[in-house]
Design an enzyme around this catalytic site. Structure first.
Site, PDB file in Angstrom:
ATOM      1  N   GLY A 158       0.807  -1.221   0.000  1.00 48.48           N
ATOM      2  CA  GLY A 158       0.000   0.000   0.000  1.00 48.48           C
ATOM      3  C   GLY A 158       0.837   1.267   0.000  1.00 48.48           C
ATOM      4  O   GLY A 158       0.441   2.282   0.576  1.00 48.48           O
ATOM      5  N   GLU A 159       1.990   1.233  -0.677  1.00 50.01           N
ATOM      6  CA  GLU A 159       2.904   2.382  -0.677  1.00 50.01           C
ATOM      7  C   GLU A 159       2.237   3.654  -1.211  1.00 50.01           C
ATOM      8  O   GLU A 159       2.354   4.722  -0.623  1.00 50.01           O
ATOM      9  CB  GLU A 159       4.136   2.052  -1.540  1.00 50.01           C
ATOM     10  CG  GLU A 159       5.107   3.211  -1.721  1.00 50.01           C
ATOM     11  CD  GLU A 159       6.155   3.280  -0.631  1.00 50.01           C
ATOM     12  OE1 GLU A 159       6.824   4.321  -0.541  1.00 50.01           O
ATOM     13  OE2 GLU A 159       6.294   2.309   0.125  1.00 50.01           O
ATOM     14  N   ARG A 160       1.512   3.530  -2.325  1.00 49.81           N
ATOM     15  CA  ARG A 160       0.898   4.713  -2.921  1.00 49.81           C
ATOM     16  C   ARG A 160      -0.169   5.307  -2.006  1.00 49.81           C
ATOM     17  O   ARG A 160      -0.279   6.525  -1.876  1.00 49.81           O
ATOM     18  CB  ARG A 160       0.304   4.360  -4.283  1.00 49.81           C
ATOM     19  CG  ARG A 160       1.336   3.988  -5.331  1.00 49.81           C
ATOM     20  CD  ARG A 160       0.696   3.521  -6.630  1.00 49.81           C
ATOM     21  NE  ARG A 160       0.013   4.607  -7.304  1.00 49.81           N
ATOM     22  CZ  ARG A 160      -1.302   4.736  -7.382  1.00 49.81           C
ATOM     23  NH1 ARG A 160      -2.099   3.846  -6.804  1.00 49.81           N
ATOM     24  NH2 ARG A 160      -1.852   5.741  -8.026  1.00 49.81           N
ATOM     25  N   ASN A 168       3.905  -5.454  -6.609  1.00 47.40           N
ATOM     26  CA  ASN A 168       4.264  -4.472  -7.623  1.00 47.40           C
ATOM     27  C   ASN A 168       4.235  -5.042  -9.025  1.00 47.40           C
ATOM     28  O   ASN A 168       3.951  -4.327  -9.985  1.00 47.40           O
ATOM     29  CB  ASN A 168       5.658  -3.892  -7.315  1.00 47.40           C
ATOM     30  CG  ASN A 168       5.592  -2.764  -6.311  1.00 47.40           C
ATOM     31  OD1 ASN A 168       5.269  -1.645  -6.655  1.00 47.40           O
ATOM     32  ND2 ASN A 168       5.872  -3.064  -5.052  1.00 47.40           N
ATOM     33  N   ARG A 181       1.071  -4.536 -11.011  1.00 46.49           N
ATOM     34  CA  ARG A 181       0.714  -3.202 -11.493  1.00 46.49           C
ATOM     35  C   ARG A 181       1.115  -3.020 -12.946  1.00 46.49           C
ATOM     36  O   ARG A 181       2.114  -3.575 -13.400  1.00 46.49           O
ATOM     37  CB  ARG A 181       1.383  -2.121 -10.636  1.00 46.49           C
ATOM     38  CG  ARG A 181       0.847  -2.101  -9.210  1.00 46.49           C
ATOM     39  CD  ARG A 181       1.294  -0.839  -8.489  1.00 46.49           C
ATOM     40  NE  ARG A 181       0.675  -0.760  -7.182  1.00 46.49           N
ATOM     41  CZ  ARG A 181      -0.549  -0.320  -6.964  1.00 46.49           C
ATOM     42  NH1 ARG A 181      -1.284   0.086  -7.981  1.00 46.49           N
ATOM     43  NH2 ARG A 181      -1.051  -0.277  -5.752  1.00 46.49           N
TER      44      ARG A 181
END
Length: 327
Positions: A96-98, A131, A134
């Site tokens: 959930g970095e973004r 990642n 994505r």
């Protein structure tokens, strides 16, 4: 302005909550809820969360983050991030970095989160796999993620293909880009060169000539097909770059468009895709290797169609409420 669904992105829509657990199970990663958490979403102070030290992504799209921040300002964070407790106190981000960055930019003090107990190896594998799901991951970030999964976790390309739903040939061809000189890899990372333009350079043995050829490709905006011809010429006459590329005029631009479209479809479907153009009609060829692989591809196409339909429905709903479309 984007809708909440669009702002939060489709990547974690598939990876959060039950979807994320399903992915980990498929990847062979097991998770145990933190003690007494019982999978309950908790509000965790943003200031107590450390970034994921195993994050493979090196660059983040600032425009996309701005859109997400705007969405968070309006709707809040609708999908919880995934965290683990640290022995020294505080938390480390797993996935959930973004959303975490957007929450910080929006000035939120707390963010919804799920806590899990993971070891370092599991956190690294989860960050890489998340990642790789994505669409906006650069080709070099993708290649390095494949390399790390193979080296650090002893996975084979066949296993990666099965876990990620991407063809073995796509994984192998992407990883081959790691053999190019660092300067060319930097151009690939920044988007100055595409994978279709860079792959033919692998047939050139001299690394200095590879870099000169890559610079020539940028200067003359060669199509992938022209790059293949350039590599063939340099293999026959090393170091002798042509003064001007062949097929000058409008055709190279058309070739670039077709090659880019094929590359996007290849990355989306995880298999080889060719677009063949003709005077009266053109066709798209999609490779599959078994009935199961065909079902997987059809499922991905169906998901994209459903996502597009949902986006149209959301825009129509917003128009009915505000009289304005968002784009």
């Amino acid at each position: 302005m984007t809708s909440a669904k669009g702002g939060l992105g489709k990547g974690m829509g598939q990876l959060g909550g039950q979807g994320l657990g399903a992915l980990f199970g498929k990847a062979g990663v097991t998770s145990q809820p933190a003690e007494n958490s019982k999978d309950k979403v908790q509000e965790i102070e943003v200031g107590k969360i450390q970034p994921n030290r195993y994050q493979p992504r090196e660059e983040f799209d600032e425009a996309a983050l701005s859109e997400l921040t705007e969405s968070v300002n309006r709707y809040g964070v609708l999908q919880p991030v995934l965290l683990r407790k640290l022995p020294e106190g505080g938390y480390e981000l797993i996935a959930g970095e973004r959303r975490l960055r957007a929450a910080k930019a929006a000035g939120l003090q707390k963010i919804p989160a799920l806590l899990r107990e993971f070891g370092d190896a599991e956190v690294s594998e989860i960050a890489l796999i998340e990642n790789l799901q994505r669409e906006d991951l650069s080709v070099m970030e993708e290649a390095r993620a494949y390399q790390r999964l193979i080296k650090e976790f002893g996975l084979k390309q066949e296993e990666l293909s099965s876990r990620l739903g991407r063809s073995r040939s796509h994984i192998a061809n992407t990883m081959r880009l790691l053999n190019l000189p660092q300067e060319i890899q930097t151009w690939l990372m920044s988007g100055v060169l595409t994978a279709g333009q860079a792959r033919p350079l692998l047939s050139i043995e001299d690394r200095e000539i590879q870099v000169k050829a890559a610079d020539y490709i940028q200067e003359h905006e060669l199509s992938a097909r022209q790059c293949e011809e350039l590599a063939r010429q340099l293999a026959e006459k090393p170091g002798q770059l042509p003064s001007e590329p062949e097929e000058k005029g409008g055709k190279p631009q058309a070739d670039i468009f077709i090659q880019e479209a094929a590359e996007k479809l290849k990355n989306l479907l995880g298999t080889q895709v060719q677009i063949k153009t003709g005077r009266k009609k053109s066709k798209v060829e999609i490779e599959f290797y078994s009935e199961e692989d065909l079902e997987r591809i059809l499922g991905l196409i169906g998901q994209q169609r459903e996502a597009s339909n949902q986006e149209r429905i959301e825009k129509l709903r917003q128009f009915s409420q505000t009289g304005k479309f968002t784009v």
